[in-house]
Design an enzyme around this catalytic site. Structure first.
Site, PDB file in Angstrom:
ATOM      1  N   TRP A  90       0.895  -0.874  -0.122  1.00 14.62           N
ATOM      2  CA  TRP A  90       0.070  -0.104  -0.015  1.00 14.62           C
ATOM      3  C   TRP A  90       0.568   1.045  -0.072  1.00 14.62           C
ATOM      4  CZ3 TRP A  90      -1.329   4.216   3.583  1.00 14.62           C
ATOM      5  CH2 TRP A  90      -2.138   5.204   3.361  1.00 14.62           C
ATOM      6  N   SER A 120       2.920  -7.478   1.921  1.00 12.78           N
ATOM      7  CA  SER A 120       1.654  -6.721   2.396  1.00 12.78           C
ATOM      8  C   SER A 120       0.618  -6.310   1.598  1.00 12.78           C
ATOM      9  CB  SER A 120       2.545  -5.047   2.969  1.00 12.78           C
ATOM     10  OG  SER A 120       1.288  -4.291   3.897  1.00 12.78           O
ATOM     11  N   LEU A 121       0.132  -5.944   0.900  1.00 15.36           N
ATOM     12  CA  LEU A 121      -1.584  -5.655   0.138  1.00 15.36           C
ATOM     13  C   LEU A 121      -1.235  -6.133  -0.789  1.00 15.36           C
ATOM     14  CD1 LEU A 121      -4.039  -4.207  -1.066  1.00 15.36           C
ATOM     15  CD2 LEU A 121      -2.831  -2.422  -1.427  1.00 15.36           C
ATOM     16  N   PHE A 127       3.029   6.175   7.814  1.00 14.44           N
ATOM     17  CA  PHE A 127       3.449   4.338   7.454  1.00 14.44           C
ATOM     18  C   PHE A 127       4.266   4.434   7.605  1.00 14.44           C
ATOM     19  CE2 PHE A 127       1.988   1.137   4.199  1.00 14.44           C
ATOM     20  CZ  PHE A 127       1.531   0.595   4.905  1.00 14.44           C
ATOM     21  N   GLY A 141       7.050   4.651   9.097  1.00 13.47           N
ATOM     22  CA  GLY A 141       7.756   5.026  10.681  1.00 13.47           C
ATOM     23  C   GLY A 141       7.018   3.577  11.317  1.00 13.47           C
ATOM     24  N   LEU A 142       5.981   3.129  10.561  1.00 12.81           N
ATOM     25  CA  LEU A 142       5.718   1.904  11.504  1.00 12.81           C
ATOM     26  C   LEU A 142       5.947   0.363  11.508  1.00 12.81           C
ATOM     27  CD1 LEU A 142       1.482   2.608  11.579  1.00 12.81           C
ATOM     28  CD2 LEU A 142       3.058   1.775  13.827  1.00 12.81           C
ATOM     29  N   GLN A 143       6.728   0.914   9.614  1.00 10.81           N
ATOM     30  CA  GLN A 143       6.894  -0.878   9.419  1.00 10.81           C
ATOM     31  C   GLN A 143       8.577  -0.922   9.544  1.00 10.81           C
ATOM     32  OE1 GLN A 143       6.488  -0.851   4.767  1.00 10.81           O
ATOM     33  NE2 GLN A 143       5.806   1.294   5.079  1.00 10.81           N
ATOM     34  N   ASP A 183       7.444  -7.433  13.579  1.00 10.00           N
ATOM     35  CA  ASP A 183       6.121  -7.129  12.365  1.00 10.00           C
ATOM     36  C   ASP A 183       5.494  -6.580  13.164  1.00 10.00           C
ATOM     37  OD1 ASP A 183       4.985  -5.702  10.342  1.00 10.00           O
ATOM     38  OD2 ASP A 183       5.374  -7.191   9.087  1.00 10.00           O
ATOM     39  N   HIS A 195       8.137  -4.975   8.742  1.00 12.33           N
ATOM     40  CA  HIS A 195       7.388  -4.974   7.657  1.00 12.33           C
ATOM     41  C   HIS A 195       7.582  -5.200   6.706  1.00 12.33           C
ATOM     42  CE1 HIS A 195       3.287  -5.591   6.409  1.00 12.33           C
ATOM     43  NE2 HIS A 195       4.055  -4.128   5.153  1.00 12.33           N
TER      44      HIS A 195
END
Length: 253
Positions: A21, A82-83, A143, A145-147, A207, A235
């Site tokens: 994504w 991912s997506l 987003f 940063g979350l990965q 993850d 991730h």
């Protein structure tokens, strides 16, 4: 932009790669060239992402039709991240005559957590949906940063991730919202059960988006699934654990 953008590397048995994504295929160009030592690697930009044109509708049937039409070979393996893993799984279920094997990287047949399935908390995706309408760039930065959150080399990985992502403009708003809708509402667990092609699941044990127990849950659905959990990976293991992933793909041949 017209149609689906693709980049092709190497020779050999075809491997189609689908990004996640808000990304584009340039995100894993270095990894793709590494894989291309053994395979012909075909990287596609999802519709409305990177250099691919938008579609009138961003949903799984429309995406699958556009991508399948853009793949220049009849039979291929597909690696989705991912997506992209959701899209790859949907393509394999729709066209088992074309998909020889499936690699799910940091992916999940049901992205959202509920009582009987591990996954992302619904409020996380709801937050992205609402934030997108207010500040797209800030949402995308969050987003990214979350990965890499919680990883020892998070700053270096985030820098590499940002450089790759900013090679192209941000995806179209409809594509971003459509991708979140797919992640929030798709449940492809029956497809995992029904698929007869080899399935390899690869995920990181750190993850923050796809819990480690997801791999075991997928293997429960289909005991033939080959599961690989990478130590100290988040991730984006294709940035941090490239060689390990290449070895897994090569061994699955």
């Amino acid at each position: 932009m017209t149609g689906i953008h693709r980049e092709i590397y190497g020779q050999g048995r075809p491997l189609v790669m689908l990004h996640g994504w808000a990304m584009h295929s340039g995100i894993w160009r270095e990894f793709a060239r590494h894989l291309a030592r053994h395979r012909q690697v075909i990287c596609l930009d999802l519709p409305g992402h990177g250099r691919s044109a938008e579609l009138g509708t961003f949903d799984l049937p429309t995406i699958a039709a556009a991508l399948l039409n853009a793949i220049p070979v009849n039979r291929f393996s597909v690696l989705g991240w991912s997506l992209g893993a959701t899209v790859a799984l949907d393509m394999a279920a729709r066209c088992p005559d074309r998909v020889q094997s499936l690699f799910l990287l940091s992916g999940n047949p049901k992205f959202v957590k509920n009582a009987d399935w591990p996954g992302v908390r619904p409020e996380v995706l709801d937050g992205f949906v609402s934030q997108l309408s207010e500040d797209t760039q800030l949402t995308l930065q969050r987003f990214l940063g979350l990965q890499v959150q919680g990883l020892p080399e998070s700053r270096a990985l985030l820098h590499k991730l940002r450089l790759a992502v900013h090679e192209c403009d941000a995806p179209a708003s409809d594509a971003l919202q459509g991708g979140l809708h797919i992640l929030k509402n798709s449940d492809l667990r029956k497809s995992v059960v029904g698929l007869r092609c080899p399935i390899t699941v690869m995920q990181g044990d750190k993850d923050t988006l796809i819990p480690a127990q997801t791999g075991r849950a997928i293997k429960t659905l289909n005991p033939r699934v080959a599961l690989h959990v990478l130590t100290n990976a988040g991730h984006v293991p294709f940035l941090s654990h490239s060689q390990q992933l290449c070895d897994i793909v090569a061994a699955a041949e």
